[in-house]
Design a protein around this motif. Structure first.
Motif, PDB file in Angstrom:
ATOM      1  N   ASN A 286      -4.941  33.309  34.699  1.00 39.11           N
ATOM      2  CA  ASN A 286      -5.670  33.177  33.438  1.00 39.11           C
ATOM      3  C   ASN A 286      -6.721  34.252  33.231  1.00 39.11           C
ATOM      4  N   ASN A 287      -6.789  35.187  34.156  1.00 41.30           N
ATOM      5  CA  ASN A 287      -7.876  36.160  34.124  1.00 41.30           C
ATOM      6  C   ASN A 287      -9.211  35.413  34.011  1.00 41.30           C
ATOM      7  N   ASP A 288      -9.285  34.338  34.757  1.00 39.18           N
ATOM      8  CA  ASP A 288     -10.395  33.402  34.633  1.00 39.18           C
ATOM      9  C   ASP A 288     -11.229  33.422  35.911  1.00 39.18           C
ATOM     10  N   TYR A 289     -12.459  33.850  35.784  1.00 39.91           N
ATOM     11  CA  TYR A 289     -13.354  33.892  36.937  1.00 39.91           C
ATOM     12  C   TYR A 289     -14.439  32.824  36.837  1.00 39.91           C
ATOM     13  N   SER A 290     -14.316  31.949  35.850  1.00 37.80           N
ATOM     14  CA  SER A 290     -15.386  30.995  35.608  1.00 37.80           C
ATOM     15  C   SER A 290     -15.548  30.019  36.768  1.00 37.80           C
ATOM     16  N   GLY A 291     -14.462  29.756  37.498  1.00 41.33           N
ATOM     17  CA  GLY A 291     -14.537  28.859  38.640  1.00 41.33           C
ATOM     18  C   GLY A 291     -15.498  29.361  39.696  1.00 41.33           C
ATOM     19  N   LEU A 292     -15.641  30.685  39.777  1.00 38.40           N
ATOM     20  CA  LEU A 292     -16.526  31.271  40.781  1.00 38.40           C
ATOM     21  C   LEU A 292     -17.969  30.851  40.535  1.00 38.40           C
ATOM     22  N   ASP A 293     -18.359  30.863  39.271  1.00 44.00           N
ATOM     23  CA  ASP A 293     -19.725  30.477  38.942  1.00 44.00           C
ATOM     24  C   ASP A 293     -19.982  29.018  39.289  1.00 44.00           C
ATOM     25  N   TYR A 294     -18.894  28.258  39.204  1.00 41.99           N
ATOM     26  CA  TYR A 294     -19.003  26.828  39.492  1.00 41.99           C
ATOM     27  C   TYR A 294     -19.142  26.584  40.988  1.00 41.99           C
ATOM     28  N   HIS A 295     -18.357  27.362  41.777  1.00 40.17           N
ATOM     29  CA  HIS A 295     -18.295  27.098  43.213  1.00 40.17           C
ATOM     30  C   HIS A 295     -19.358  27.838  44.014  1.00 40.17           C
ATOM     31  N   TYR A 296     -19.831  28.951  43.478  1.00 40.27           N
ATOM     32  CA  TYR A 296     -20.738  29.788  44.256  1.00 40.27           C
ATOM     33  C   TYR A 296     -22.019  30.035  43.474  1.00 40.27           C
ATOM     34  N   GLY A 297     -23.035  30.487  44.175  1.00 41.09           N
ATOM     35  CA  GLY A 297     -24.240  30.960  43.503  1.00 41.09           C
ATOM     36  C   GLY A 297     -23.953  32.289  42.814  1.00 41.09           C
ATOM     37  N   PRO A 298     -24.872  32.758  41.990  1.00 41.68           N
ATOM     38  CA  PRO A 298     -24.620  33.970  41.186  1.00 41.68           C
ATOM     39  C   PRO A 298     -24.253  35.183  42.018  1.00 41.68           C
ATOM     40  N   GLU A 299     -24.977  35.428  43.116  1.00 47.52           N
ATOM     41  CA  GLU A 299     -24.697  36.621  43.923  1.00 47.52           C
ATOM     42  C   GLU A 299     -23.373  36.496  44.642  1.00 47.52           C
ATOM     43  N   GLU A 300     -23.109  35.302  45.162  1.00 38.97           N
ATOM     44  CA  GLU A 300     -21.848  35.058  45.861  1.00 38.97           C
ATOM     45  C   GLU A 300     -20.683  35.166  44.879  1.00 38.97           C
ATOM     46  N   ALA A 301     -20.846  34.637  43.689  1.00 43.54           N
ATOM     47  CA  ALA A 301     -19.790  34.721  42.670  1.00 43.54           C
ATOM     48  C   ALA A 301     -19.480  36.179  42.341  1.00 43.54           C
ATOM     49  N   GLU A 302     -20.516  36.967  42.244  1.00 44.66           N
ATOM     50  CA  GLU A 302     -20.349  38.399  41.962  1.00 44.66           C
ATOM     51  C   GLU A 302     -19.573  39.085  43.085  1.00 44.66           C
ATOM     52  N   ARG A 303     -19.922  38.736  44.321  1.00 43.83           N
ATOM     53  CA  ARG A 303     -19.273  39.337  45.482  1.00 43.83           C
ATOM     54  C   ARG A 303     -17.801  38.927  45.532  1.00 43.83           C
ATOM     55  N   ARG A 304     -17.538  37.657  45.295  1.00 45.76           N
ATOM     56  CA  ARG A 304     -16.159  37.167  45.318  1.00 45.76           C
ATOM     57  C   ARG A 304     -15.329  37.851  44.228  1.00 45.76           C
ATOM     58  N   MET A 305     -15.928  38.041  43.063  1.00 45.11           N
ATOM     59  CA  MET A 305     -15.215  38.670  41.960  1.00 45.11           C
ATOM     60  C   MET A 305     -14.832  40.102  42.332  1.00 45.11           C
ATOM     61  N   GLU A 306     -15.749  40.788  43.014  1.00 43.06           N
ATOM     62  CA  GLU A 306     -15.451  42.155  43.450  1.00 43.06           C
ATOM     63  C   GLU A 306     -14.322  42.161  44.469  1.00 43.06           C
ATOM     64  N   GLU A 307     -14.347  41.198  45.399  1.00 39.29           N
ATOM     65  CA  GLU A 307     -13.283  41.114  46.409  1.00 39.29           C
ATOM     66  C   GLU A 307     -11.931  40.857  45.751  1.00 39.29           C
ATOM     67  N   ILE A 308     -11.941  39.956  44.782  1.00 40.65           N
ATOM     68  CA  ILE A 308     -10.698  39.604  44.102  1.00 40.65           C
ATOM     69  C   ILE A 308     -10.179  40.805  43.304  1.00 40.65           C
ATOM     70  N   ASN A 309     -11.064  41.459  42.576  1.00 38.26           N
ATOM     71  CA  ASN A 309     -10.650  42.621  41.795  1.00 38.26           C
ATOM     72  C   ASN A 309     -10.132  43.738  42.689  1.00 38.26           C
ATOM     73  N   ALA A 310     -10.783  43.926  43.833  1.00 38.75           N
ATOM     74  CA  ALA A 310     -10.322  44.948  44.772  1.00 38.75           C
ATOM     75  C   ALA A 310      -8.933  44.589  45.302  1.00 38.75           C
ATOM     76  N   GLY A 311      -8.738  43.303  45.599  1.00 35.82           N
ATOM     77  CA  GLY A 311      -7.447  42.842  46.083  1.00 35.82           C
ATOM     78  C   GLY A 311      -6.363  43.034  45.046  1.00 35.82           C
ATOM     79  N   LEU A 312      -6.669  42.680  43.804  1.00 34.67           N
ATOM     80  CA  LEU A 312      -5.686  42.813  42.723  1.00 34.67           C
ATOM     81  C   LEU A 312      -5.346  44.278  42.480  1.00 34.67           C
ATOM     82  N   ALA A 313      -6.351  45.134  42.557  1.00 34.81           N
ATOM     83  CA  ALA A 313      -6.113  46.567  42.362  1.00 34.81           C
ATOM     84  C   ALA A 313      -5.204  47.105  43.459  1.00 34.81           C
ATOM     85  N   GLU A 314      -5.395  46.600  44.665  1.00 32.89           N
ATOM     86  CA  GLU A 314      -4.591  47.032  45.801  1.00 32.89           C
ATOM     87  C   GLU A 314      -3.151  46.548  45.663  1.00 32.89           C
TER      88      GLU A 314
END
Ligand SMILES: [Zn+2]
Length: 88
Positions: A18-46
């Motif tokens: 869904n190109n949906d990252y909203s769950g991250l904000d729900y499960h993690y704090g703001p900084e952690e959500a940001e970090r997870r989003m970067e990890e996911i984007n890096a993984g998808l790019a790879e």
């Protein structure tokens, strides 16, 4: 095109499906959500092209790292396909 099976965590599944990252904000704090989003984007790019797989092949619980973001938290893993990279 040869397809390869991968298993991704639910965070990556949401991003793929869904190109949906909203769950991250729900499960993690703001900084952690940001970090997870970067990890996911890096993984998808790879991975490049990723398609949703067969839900029948989903694993309810697995302790292997996510094939996309590398998340090592054990939990549900969802089946997806990627295009197999062939080193020419
Ligand atoms: Zn993941």
């Amino acid at each position: 095109m040869a397809l390869k099976d991968i298993y991704v965590c639910v965070d990556c599944l949401m991003a793929i499906a869904n190109n949906d990252y909203s769950g991250l904000d729900y499960h993690y704090g703001p900084e952690e959500a940001e970090r997870r989003m970067e990890e996911i984007n890096a993984g998808l790019a790879e991975l490049g092209w990723v398609s949703l797989g067969d839900q029948d092949l989903d694993k309810e619980f697995d302790n292997q790292p996510c094939d996309c973001c590398g998340d090592i938290d054990a939990g549900a893993r969802h089946h997806c396909y990627v295009e197999e990279k062939t080193d020419a």
